[in-house]
Design an enzyme around this catalytic site. Structure first.
Site, short mmCIF file in Angstrom:
data_model
loop_
_atom_site.label_atom_id
_atom_site.label_comp_id
_atom_site.label_asym_id
_atom_site.label_seq_id
_atom_site.Cartn_x
_atom_site.Cartn_y
_atom_site.Cartn_z
CG HIS A 1 3.18 -4.75 -1.15
ND1 HIS A 1 2.26 -5.07 -2.12
CD2 HIS A 1 2.47 -4.60 0.00
CE1 HIS A 1 1.05 -5.09 -1.59
NE2 HIS A 1 1.14 -4.81 -0.31
CB THR B 1 1.70 -2.44 3.78
OG1 THR B 1 1.21 -3.74 3.43
CG2 THR B 1 2.74 -2.08 2.75
CE LYS C 1 3.20 1.91 1.87
NZ LYS C 1 2.94 3.20 2.50
N1 LIG Z 1 -5.85 1.64 3.66
C1 LIG Z 1 -5.23 0.50 3.92
O1 LIG Z 1 -5.83 -0.58 3.99
C2 LIG Z 1 -3.74 0.50 4.17
C3 LIG Z 1 -3.13 -0.68 4.61
C4 LIG Z 1 -1.77 -0.69 4.84
C5 LIG Z 1 -1.03 0.47 4.64
N2 LIG Z 1 -1.63 1.60 4.21
C6 LIG Z 1 -0.82 2.80 4.01
O2 LIG Z 1 -1.39 3.88 4.73
C7 LIG Z 1 -1.20 5.10 4.02
C8 LIG Z 1 -2.54 5.81 3.84
O3 LIG Z 1 -3.43 4.93 3.19
P1 LIG Z 1 -4.85 5.41 2.69
O4 LIG Z 1 -5.68 4.20 2.54
O5 LIG Z 1 -5.32 6.52 3.55
O6 LIG Z 1 -4.49 5.94 1.23
P2 LIG Z 1 -4.99 7.26 0.51
O7 LIG Z 1 -4.53 7.15 -0.90
O8 LIG Z 1 -6.44 7.48 0.74
O9 LIG Z 1 -4.19 8.39 1.27
C9 LIG Z 1 -2.91 8.83 0.89
C10 LIG Z 1 -2.99 10.33 0.63
O10 LIG Z 1 -1.68 10.79 0.31
C11 LIG Z 1 -1.76 11.66 -0.79
N3 LIG Z 1 -0.49 11.61 -1.50
C12 LIG Z 1 0.05 10.57 -2.19
N4 LIG Z 1 1.22 10.93 -2.73
C13 LIG Z 1 1.44 12.21 -2.36
C14 LIG Z 1 2.46 13.13 -2.61
N5 LIG Z 1 3.50 12.83 -3.40
N6 LIG Z 1 2.40 14.35 -2.05
C15 LIG Z 1 1.34 14.69 -1.28
N7 LIG Z 1 0.32 13.87 -1.02
C16 LIG Z 1 0.37 12.64 -1.57
C17 LIG Z 1 -2.93 11.15 -1.62
O11 LIG Z 1 -3.48 12.14 -2.45
C18 LIG Z 1 -3.89 10.66 -0.56
O12 LIG Z 1 -4.83 11.64 -0.21
C19 LIG Z 1 -0.53 4.73 2.70
O13 LIG Z 1 0.85 4.95 2.81
C20 LIG Z 1 -0.80 3.25 2.57
O14 LIG Z 1 0.20 2.60 1.85
C21 LIG Z 1 -2.98 1.64 3.97
#
Ligand SMILES: NC(=O)c1ccc[n+]([C@@H]2O[C@H](COP(=O)([O-])OP(=O)(O)OC[C@H]3O[C@@H](n4cnc5c(N)ncnc54)[C@H](O)[C@@H]3O)[C@@H](O)[C@H]2O)c1
Length: 506
Positions: free
Chosen positions: A272, A225, A275
């Site tokens: 963060h 991120t 990450k």
């Molecule tokens: N959405 C944003 O604005 C954004 C911005 C920057 C970075 N990110 C990064 O992108 C990635 C996806 O974001 P998102 O918004 O889709 O989040 P999200 O929470 O909707 O998706 C993450 C998925 O991973 C699954 N998960 C988490 N831990 C797990 C584990 N131990 N084993 C199996 N599954 C697991 C969750 O159940 C979830 O469905 C994340 O790593 C997040 O940090 C997102």
């Protein structure tokens, strides 16, 4: 073959980048990105192609443009039926990407342990755009889009099962979304901070070991991120993870080149921090074992639409508005509809990087289509615009007005610890220059799409039911309380002043 003017970004990549190539030379693992063939002439590297065994052993020199396994798409050459495993497939981004890649002809597999659903439930909230159980989601994807997604319910930290699934699928690219993505969640208390760091950091660390043993040739596309960098008050540009070759450190009348060194990180929550730890672990794995990875410093995502998720209500991706899991633009739209003045923290002059959902999916597709080479660790800053939080509130209020909502903006005592006024210069050159990406979705346009969706009759009541989860109560101090309201004002009544963000994309 494409004409020179419209040459796909990855036309000249060769078997050296291709995950179907097995290196058969006995290789010395030296430093990140440096190769040496043991007992061979310097520079000679021999591979065998898993997809074209009839070629025998050869030097990795066939370009994607020349190879029949790589087929031209609007995102560049794609490996035919490319096997892509999405970790976190049930999430906001994971589900959306699965449908996009599936439609492009990829063989999509993935895992999820539904922790996102559980955490949102713990908050007493729900996704306001309804999503069904995974079995039904998969059935609808098959019925509507003809996709067959190979899904397993699994925790990424369950190494035995992860290894078995990897052995079975042998993915050619791995997209790693499977983390707990919330800064406030990680600041609730010790348990939530530990759960976030355990889940994210150990999940990624275990994954790296499994990849090393099972699929070292697969490209890891890992989501970091922009919050890893923080917002340095010096105004130093946020380079793409590493200092550029002409960067210099001066100290005590001496100077050193900083080129290629990882840039400082200044994370803004315990989430963060997880990450940042991932970043170092992946960097090391590429160095020790010649894994290959793009570490994506992604801006905040907003939006609801891609051609695939918009095709059928049952294909929609989740959309959260609660204080833990809702992202700022998405939350502002929900607040506008709910009649809550938009919640700007502190001065509201915090500048952040943003990108629309559909654009983010295009970036990911381009990165998957252009894998790094063995040992390559690169960082990509994935943003399409920089905005001040209070300017975003103005745009949401303006669009809200078109939908008949009279929207106010409120400045709240900031529950976070962060600079509220700061310079912000972001370098995001890799996506346009190396991967051929051009953002297509405008901020106002996507905000309009969010309003259109959230004001549908089946969604408005779902918003109302979860109104109580919207206001921030989690403070970086560890307290749980409402923020004092510092000011409530009408949109359009404040001059924008102070620093402006600067995005360097060419
Ligand atoms: N959405 C944003 O604005 C954004 C911005 C920057 C970075 N990110 C990064 O992108 C990635 C996806 O974001 P998102 O918004 O889709 O989040 P999200 O929470 O909707 O998706 C993450 C998925 O991973 C699954 N998960 C988490 N831990 C797990 C584990 N131990 N084993 C199996 N599954 C697991 C969750 O159940 C979830 O469905 C994340 O790593 C997040 O940090 C997102």
């Amino acid at each position: 073959m494409a004409t020179e003017a419209h040459r796909p970004h990855n036309a000249d990549k060769t078997c050296w980048n291709c995950p179907a190539a097995d290196i058969v030379t006995n290789v010395d693992f030296t430093a990140c990105g440096q190769s040496r063939a043991r007992g061979e002439e310097e520079g000679e590297m021999v591979i065998e192609c898993r997809r074209r065994p009839e070629l025998g052993s050869f030097e990795p020199s066939i370009t994607f443009e020349e190879c029949p396994e790589w087929q031209l798409t609007e995102y560049g050459y794609m490996l035919r039926d490319m096997k892509v495993m999405i970790l976190g497939l049930d999430g906001y981004l994971g589900w959306t990407l699965a449908l996009k890649l599936g439609e492009l002809g990829c063989e999509v597999s993935g895992i999820d342990n539904y922790t996102r659903r559980d955490c949102v439930m713990e908050k007493g909230a729900h996704t306001v755009v309804p999503i069904t159980r995974m079995t039904e989601r998969l059935a609808v994807a098959e019925e509507q889009l003809g996709l067959s997604i190979n899904f397993r319910r699994m925790d990424i930290r369950d190494l035995r099962n992860l290894r078995e699934f990897m052995e079975e699928v042998r993915p050619e690219a791995i997209v790693h979304y499977a983390e707990i993505p919330s800064a406030p969640y990680s600041m609730v208390d010790a348990e939530h901070a530990i759960e976030t760091q355990h889940n994210n950091t150990l999940g990624t660390l275990g994954l790296l070991w499994v990849m090393k043993d099972v699929v070292p040739e697969s490209a890891l596309i890992k989501l970091g991120t922009m919050g890893e960098y923080g917002a340095p008050l010096t105004g130093r540009p946020l380079f793409e993870g590493m200092f550029p070759s002409d960067a210099v450190l001066k100290w005590d009348n001496r100077e050193w080149s900083m080129g290629g060194e990882i840039t400082p990180r200044d994370p803004v929550s315990f989430y963060h921090c997880s990450k940042v730890q991932d970043t170092f672990n992946i960097y090391e794995a590429c160095k020790y074992w010649w894994l290959r990875s793009y570490d994506i410093m992604q801006g905040v995502i907003y939006g609801v639409n891609t051609p695939q998720v918009s095709k059928d209500e049952r294909l929609r991706t989740r959309f959260d508005i609660d204080e833990w899991f809702g992202t700022v633009v998405n939350r502002f739209v929900a607040q506008a509809i709910l009649g809550i003045p938009l919640t700007v923290y502190g001065l509201g002059d915090q500048i952040r990087g943003f990108i629309a959902l559909d654009d983010a999916m295009e970036c990911m597709t381009r990165l998957i289509s252009s894998p790094p080479e063995p040992g390559q660790y690169d960082v990509v800053n994935q943003v399409s615009g920089l905005h001040k939080v209070r300017d975003l509130a103005e745009v949401v209020a303006k669009v809200g007005k078109q939908f008949g909502y009279e929207v106010e903006i409120q400045r709240l005592e900031n529950p976070r610890v962060e600079a509220e006024e700061h310079p912000f210069e972001v370098v995001s050159r890799a996506l346009p220059n190396t991967f051929g990406f051009r953002p297509r979705i405008g901020l106002e346009e996507e905000i309009t799409e969010i309003f259109k969706l959230l004001t549908r009759p089946h969604i408005v009541p779902r918003l109302g039911m979860k109104k109580h989860t919207v206001m921030p109560k989690t403070r970086w101090s560890g307290e749980k309380r409402d923020s004092d309201v510092l000011e409530v004002y009408e949109p359009g009544t404040k001059e924008s002043e102070g620093y402006e963000g600067r995005l360097l994309s060419s």
